[in-house]
Design an enzyme around this catalytic site. Structure first.
Site, PDB file in Angstrom:
ATOM      1  N   GLU A 167     -44.563  14.435 101.935  1.00 47.06           N
ATOM      2  CA  GLU A 167     -43.746  14.694 101.345  1.00 47.06           C
ATOM      3  C   GLU A 167     -42.801  13.558 103.047  1.00 47.06           C
ATOM      4  O   GLU A 167     -42.983  13.859 104.005  1.00 47.06           O
ATOM      5  CB  GLU A 167     -43.443  16.169 102.010  1.00 47.06           C
ATOM      6  CG  GLU A 167     -43.572  16.788 101.041  1.00 47.06           C
ATOM      7  CD  GLU A 167     -42.875  18.223 101.196  1.00 47.06           C
ATOM      8  OE1 GLU A 167     -43.194  18.494  99.678  1.00 47.06           O
ATOM      9  OE2 GLU A 167     -42.806  18.181 102.147  1.00 47.06           O
ATOM     10  N   GLU A 351     -45.510  20.073  93.393  1.00 50.65           N
ATOM     11  CA  GLU A 351     -45.618  20.843  93.773  1.00 50.65           C
ATOM     12  C   GLU A 351     -44.314  21.745  93.374  1.00 50.65           C
ATOM     13  O   GLU A 351     -42.644  20.606  92.914  1.00 50.65           O
ATOM     14  CB  GLU A 351     -45.120  20.643  95.331  1.00 50.65           C
ATOM     15  CG  GLU A 351     -46.373  20.849  96.616  1.00 50.65           C
ATOM     16  CD  GLU A 351     -45.887  20.377  97.872  1.00 50.65           C
ATOM     17  OE1 GLU A 351     -44.488  20.978  98.028  1.00 50.65           O
ATOM     18  OE2 GLU A 351     -46.850  20.080  98.761  1.00 50.65           O
TER      19      GLU A 351
END
Length: 440
Positions: A167, A351
């Site tokens: 991320e 995710e």
């Protein structure tokens, strides 16, 4: 669950995900200090000033945790390595205890039939490197590539897949512009440099791992769908800018070797000199692309400084994080990522999950809301696959309730409940439902 393994093509991978600082217990095994330790020690940054010192004590309990995954029917484990555990100073002499630890846990994953899917960095920068400017310092790309060589030189021969950085938006924007994560800055110049350097580090690490002869290397990007607050041109432009710096900046750098024009109108004066020269490294070819998806945001313009917009509450049901439940966004991102960025490259949902205020009652954790959430999002992914998106796997966040960064231990994302006093693990109904879906 409303799905089962046989609904997916042969070889489709189901997995569970965690991260090192959130579960391991950073006080063990000779790990060095990180900027998260400093951030949490500063009053007001983290709920109750909680830290990852103990977390879920996965450092000692990993064998039991992998057995839970094996029994739950998942194929793969997406874990991360701690830079400061391997290199306490961020550079220099490795910590043999740290390398031995990752050696042991990888062997244990394989013994439990789990494909090891590593992420090199999930936000715990060694404090000595933070002292040198951290992600603002261009040298971090080389430091990170060196770390990649050290850790993958030890465990890379047993990896199923590896991604350098989890991320990048969180590493750069959330941490340097909004100040919600370590190092807790609110500085546009620091943000612009961190956004570029995190991608330069990503590409440098990919090249370093290619140099070790490794394959199945990818990138992991967190994405949030941006919806205009109304039908005005100003709201549409605000949402497009949010989409630009949240989603398109990082995907564009890696897959198009360019940053979005609407974002650069704000960031260009603050970018590193000659940053364009780095795109060949940033755009080093990948073998797959991972998408982390949770929610959307509704964006309205305002009269503030650039980016001159704000989030406004939405009408949909929300998770414990106060995030709207919007599975349509996952479908849209899978479709758009394929059509605009990755083409035939395999995609993975790396995710997806929700925080829920789970409680043990009569020995059970009834988290029907999580089951509903996952059903909706898996259905969105299946819809994209039916329309030709090359989705090859789905990772659920998270295996365990864990340290949720600035929110401490209050927000529970796990398929498995953790009592943070006793560290006892209790599989939730979502775990049991997933087990049936994947094993029956």
């Amino acid at each position: 669950m409303n799905f089962k393994r046989s609904d997916f093509p042969e070889g489709f991978i189901f997995g569970a995900a965690t991260s090192s600082y959130q579960i391991e217990g950073h006080q063990f095994g000779g790990a060095g200090k990180t900027h998260w330790d400093s951030f949490a020690a500063t009053p007001g940054n983290v709920v109750r000033s909680e830290t990852g010192d103990l977390a879920c004590d996965h450092f000692h309990r990993y064998a039991n945790d992998y057995m839970l995954m094996k029994e739950g029917g998942v194929d793969a484990y997406r874990f991360s390595t701690s830079w400061a555990r391997v290199l306490p100073e961020g550079r220099g002499a490795p910590n043999q205890e740290g390398l031995d630890y990752y050696d042991r846990i990888v062997d244990s994953m394989l013994e439990n039939g789990l494909k090891p899917c590593a992420t090199l960095y999930h936000w715990e920068l060694p404090q000595p490197l933070a002292d040198l400017g951290g992600w603002r310092n261009r040298d971090i790309a080389k430091w990170f590539a060196d770390f990649a060589e050290v850790i993958m030189g030890r465990i890379g021969d047993r990896m199923y897949s590896v991604a350098p950085i989890n991320e990048p938006w969180c590493v750069a924007w959330l941490s340097h512009f909004l100040g919600h994560h370590a190092p807790g800055m609110r500085d546009i110049r620091a943000t612009a440099r961190a956004m570029h350097h995190v991608l330069l580090a990503h590409g440098s690490a990919i090249q370093a791992m290619r140099g070790l002869g490794m394959s199945n290397l990818g990138g992991v990007f967190n994405l949030e769908w941006a919806t205009p607050a109304d039908d005005s041109d100003a709201a549409r432009e605000a949402a497009e800018l949010y989409d630009g710096y949240y989603n398109r900046f990082f995907l564009g750098g890696v897959f198009k070797k360019a940053y979005p024009e609407n974002v650069m109108r704000g960031l260009l004066p603050h970018m590193p000199k000659n940053f364009e020269d780095d795109f060949d490294v940033i755009g080093t070819p990948l073998d797959w692309c991972g998408l982390n998806y949770y929610t959307r945001k509704i964006i309205a313009p305002n009269e503030g400084a650039w980016p001159s917009h704000e989030e406004v509450p939405g009408p949909l049901p929300k998770t414990q994080m106060d995030w709207e439940i919007y599975p349509e966004g996952l479908y849209q991102f899978l479709k758009r990522t394929q059509s605009e960025y990755t083409g035939d490259l395999p995609l993975l949902v790396t995710e997806n999950g929700m925080a829920n205020p789970d409680l043990i009652q009569d020995g059970q954790v009834n988290d029907q809301a999580r089951i509903d959430y996952l059903n909706q999002h898996v259905a969105a992914a299946k819809r994209a696959m039916a329309e030709g998106v090359p989705l090859k796997g789905y990772m659920f966040w998270s295996l365990l309730d864990n340290y949720e960064w600035a929110l401490g231990y209050e927000k529970r994302f796990g398929l498995v409940h953790v009592d943070f006093e006793t560290l006892e693990r209790t599989p939730k109904l979502s775990y049991e439902a997933l087990k049936v879906a994947l094993t029956s």
